[in-house]
Write a protein that holds these residues in place. Structure first.
Motif, PDB file in Angstrom:
ATOM      1  N   VAL A  13      -1.464  -0.663   0.680  1.00 30.00           N
ATOM      2  CA  VAL A  13      -2.436  -1.177   1.650  1.00 30.00           C
ATOM      3  C   VAL A  13      -1.791  -2.309   2.442  1.00 30.00           C
ATOM      4  N   TYR A  16      -5.677  -6.734   5.095  1.00 32.96           N
ATOM      5  CA  TYR A  16      -6.524  -7.443   4.134  1.00 32.96           C
ATOM      6  C   TYR A  16      -7.577  -8.286   4.842  1.00 32.96           C
ATOM      7  N   ASP A  17      -8.636  -8.596   4.112  1.00 35.01           N
ATOM      8  CA  ASP A  17      -9.672  -9.486   4.604  1.00 35.01           C
ATOM      9  C   ASP A  17      -9.205 -10.919   4.371  1.00 35.01           C
ATOM     10  N   ARG A  77      -0.632  -7.341  10.001  1.00 26.80           N
ATOM     11  CA  ARG A  77      -1.722  -7.042   9.064  1.00 26.80           C
ATOM     12  C   ARG A  77      -1.391  -7.538   7.666  1.00 26.80           C
ATOM     13  N   GLY A 139      -6.644  -4.223  -2.606  1.00 28.85           N
ATOM     14  CA  GLY A 139      -5.532  -3.540  -1.976  1.00 28.85           C
ATOM     15  C   GLY A 139      -4.241  -4.240  -2.331  1.00 28.85           C
ATOM     16  N   SER A 140      -3.134  -3.515  -2.293  1.00 28.52           N
ATOM     17  CA  SER A 140      -1.840  -4.089  -2.644  1.00 28.52           C
ATOM     18  C   SER A 140      -0.731  -3.274  -1.995  1.00 28.52           C
ATOM     19  N   CYS A 141       0.374  -3.960  -1.683  1.00 27.37           N
ATOM     20  CA  CYS A 141       1.543  -3.278  -1.116  1.00 27.37           C
ATOM     21  C   CYS A 141       2.802  -3.930  -1.661  1.00 27.37           C
ATOM     22  N   TYR A 173      -8.447  -8.229  -0.816  1.00 27.74           N
ATOM     23  CA  TYR A 173      -9.500  -7.260  -0.524  1.00 27.74           C
ATOM     24  C   TYR A 173      -9.150  -6.551   0.778  1.00 27.74           C
ATOM     25  N   ARG A 174      -9.401  -5.266   0.819  1.00 29.68           N
ATOM     26  CA  ARG A 174      -9.000  -4.475   1.974  1.00 29.68           C
ATOM     27  C   ARG A 174      -9.717  -4.933   3.239  1.00 29.68           C
ATOM     28  N   ASP A 177      -7.064  -1.785   8.024  1.00 31.12           N
ATOM     29  CA  ASP A 177      -5.857  -1.131   7.532  1.00 31.12           C
ATOM     30  C   ASP A 177      -5.667   0.189   8.253  1.00 31.12           C
ATOM     31  N   ARG A 179      -3.443   3.894   7.853  1.00 32.79           N
ATOM     32  CA  ARG A 179      -2.604   4.701   6.971  1.00 32.79           C
ATOM     33  C   ARG A 179      -1.203   4.813   7.559  1.00 32.79           C
TER      34      ARG A 179
END
Length: 205
Positions: A13, A16-17, A77, A139-141, A173-174, A177, A179
């Motif tokens: 992801v 983020y918020d 982002r 979310g995480s990346c 938190y997402r 985003d 894809r």
């Protein structure tokens, strides 16, 4: 969340918020789960730099900034993530550990190692943190520090010479985003990547 669902929902992801920080108890849980990762000889030659303060996160981005711009706006982002965890490995811990009497090697030669397990084990720990974030509906990346910025990053944060960044996790938190276009490649067929008994080529199948 069931483990099967965590695996199915897992993806990188990149948005983020920025107005929803990750609660301290979740940060502690994420990090502690990472420490449950396996390591060769239980060496645990890793460390994790946890960045939550805005000044620290800004320093991370400025010290590791990619020089080729920001195609697709993904980096802008990513900067909204309220939590960054940098995973660092320490090769010397492994070389010292395997020179101990219970391991049988009489020297600390790196040539004994077919692959750099200090990096692999640190990557395992980062994956557990990533999956824990997914389980907590965050979310995480995971991404790398550019090779030409490693020393600048280490200097900025006072990282000792023996530690090197394997990668970093943005967590939050997402938010907005997109894809990754890379996902259009799709998953490779199982038969192309899984081999039972012996390696079979497509021509033999």
């Amino acid at each position: 969340m069931e483990f099967d669902e965590v695996v199915r929902r897992r993806r990188m992801v990149r948005g983020y918020d920025p107005d929803r920080p990750v609660p301290p108890e979740l940060i502690d849980k994420i990090v502690r789960h990472g420490l449950r990762a396996p390591s060769a000889g239980f060496s645990q030659g890793w460390s994790f730099l946890v960045l939550t303060e805005l000044a620290d996160r800004d320093l991370f981005w400025s010290s590791t900034a990619y020089g080729a711009g920001d195609p697709g706006g993904w980096l802008d982002r990513m900067r909204t993530a309220p939590l960054i965890v940098v995973a660092l490995s320490n090769k010397s811990v492994y070389l010292d550990r395997y020179a101990e009497t219970d391991k049988g090697w009489t020297d600390k030669a790196e040539a004994h190692w077919p692959v750099p397990y200090w990096d692999i084990d640190t990557g395992f720990a980062a994956l557990l943190m990533h999956l824990t974030a997914v389980n907590e509906e965050l979310g995480s990346c995971f991404f790398g520090v550019p090779a030409d910025r490693v020393e600048e990053f280490k200097t900025a944060f006072g990282v000792p010479d023996e530690f090197n960044p394997v990668g970093a996790l943005t967590i939050g938190y997402r938010g907005d985003d997109k894809r990754s276009p890379s996902l259009k490649r799709g998953h490779r067929p199982v038969d192309d990547v899984v081999h039972h008994g012996r390696w079979a080529s497509a021509a033999e199948a």
